[in-house]
Design an enzyme around this catalytic site. Structure first.
Site, PDB file in Angstrom:
ATOM      1  N   HIS A  66       0.826  -1.207   0.000  1.00  0.00           N
ATOM      2  CA  HIS A  66       0.000   0.000   0.000  1.00  0.00           C
ATOM      3  C   HIS A  66       0.867   1.267   0.000  1.00  0.00           C
ATOM      4  CE1 HIS A  66       0.994   0.761   4.222  1.00  0.00           C
ATOM      5  NE2 HIS A  66       0.823  -0.544   4.422  1.00  0.00           N
ATOM      6  N   ARG A 117      -5.922   0.897   4.339  1.00  0.00           N
ATOM      7  CA  ARG A 117      -4.795   1.451   3.588  1.00  0.00           C
ATOM      8  C   ARG A 117      -4.476   0.609   2.353  1.00  0.00           C
ATOM      9  NH1 ARG A 117      -3.118  -0.642   8.499  1.00  0.00           N
ATOM     10  NH2 ARG A 117      -1.304  -2.036   8.560  1.00  0.00           N
ATOM     11  N   GLU A 144      -1.561  -7.115   7.533  1.00  0.00           N
ATOM     12  CA  GLU A 144      -0.191  -6.887   7.981  1.00  0.00           C
ATOM     13  C   GLU A 144       0.122  -7.763   9.198  1.00  0.00           C
ATOM     14  OE1 GLU A 144       2.825  -6.508   7.776  1.00  0.00           O
ATOM     15  OE2 GLU A 144       3.186  -4.363   7.496  1.00  0.00           O
ATOM     16  N   HIS A 216       0.671  -5.629   2.434  1.00  0.00           N
ATOM     17  CA  HIS A 216       1.476  -4.895   3.407  1.00  0.00           C
ATOM     18  C   HIS A 216       2.919  -5.376   3.360  1.00  0.00           C
ATOM     19  CE1 HIS A 216      -2.349  -3.442   5.152  1.00  0.00           C
ATOM     20  NE2 HIS A 216      -2.770  -4.621   4.737  1.00  0.00           N
TER      21      HIS A 216
END
Length: 262
Positions: A66, A117, A144, A216
């Site tokens: 991201h 995100r 993540e 991520h």
């Protein structure tokens, strides 16, 4: 809508480390693959002329972290905390989409995490590429790495308290956990990621579909480690920058024949 897939994966307690997950919607429906061309530079200088002459079918996979988040900007551990993109992160996502479009990359299906995100980055990229109607699959397995109680703390604070080298080992090592309940190692991330790779992403690739994974930093490190068979020691050196597309061309066994940093 017939272009959007729907199926349900119930998220349980994983190795008693992450806690109780929410139920999430995932999808799986046939789509039509489209041709691919690329004008990007191959940094590994590993041409595919021989593969083309032999008629080897190649699969294309793009991995994308991201864009910069608000906590990336502040050098804070983010993990599963649902932090949005910064203004810079939005612009990075736009640039990534434009780069991929100029390179002639065609995407047939996109995967992302449950964190905004990554989701926002994915939609910005797809919008720039005029691909907002392709199937999208969201999965907690692409979230993540969890940092437990370290989430929200600054990197500078942690280094001051524990020492920069110790924090580096926790962040970069394959088997190291942060000293906090519910934290994950990179190994943990890879273990909860691989069922999605093996069960869905790999199946899409083997059918000739162009796949985009927007996720991520640590999730992508875990996936790159698996794809390239990087050792536990050497994975410590891998850096994944925000909104920098990484293109793989894979053979029928999903072994990398070429890697391109766009």
């Amino acid at each position: 809508m017939d272009f959007f897939r729907h199926s349900t994966e119930l998220m349980g307690r994983w190795d008693k480390k992450i806690g109780v997950y929410r139920s999430i919607a995932e999808s799986h429906a046939p789509i039509q693959a489209r041709p691919f061309s690329s004008t990007a530079r191959n940094i590994h200088q590993k041409p595919l002329d021989d593969a083309a002459r032999l008629g080897v079918a190649l699969s294309r996979l793009v991995l994308l972290r991201h864009g910069q988040s608000l906590w990336n900007r502040e050098r804070r551990f983010t993990g599963w905390t649902d932090i949005d993109l910064s203004f810079q992160g939005i612009e990075e996502a736009r640039d990534a989409g434009r780069i991929m479009k100029r390179a002639g990359i065609t995407i047939d299906v996109a995967y992302t995490s449950l964190l905004k995100r990554a989701i926002r980055t994915m939609w910005i990229v797809l919008d720039e590429m005029d691909l907002t109607r392709i199937p999208v699959i969201m999965s907690w397995r692409l979230n993540e790495r969890a940092y437990g109680d370290f989430e929200g703390r600054s990197l500078d604070e942690a280094e001051e308290l524990y020492g920069a080298e110790q924090v580096r080992r926790w962040r970069k090592g394959f088997c190291h956990h942060f000293p906090a309940p519910s934290s994950e190692s990179l190994k943990d991330v890879q273990e909860r990621l691989l069922p999605l790779w093996q069960g869905q992403i790999a199946a899409d690739l083997k059918k000739g579909r162009g796949v985009l994974v927007v996720s991520h930093g640590n999730t992508i490190r875990a996936l790159v480690k698996h794809i390239e068979e990087i050792s536990d020691q050497n994975i410590e050196e891998l850096e994944v920058h925000t909104a920098s597309p990484l293109l793989y061309e894979l053979d029928g066994r999903l072994k990398p024949m070429k890697r391109i940093d766009l």
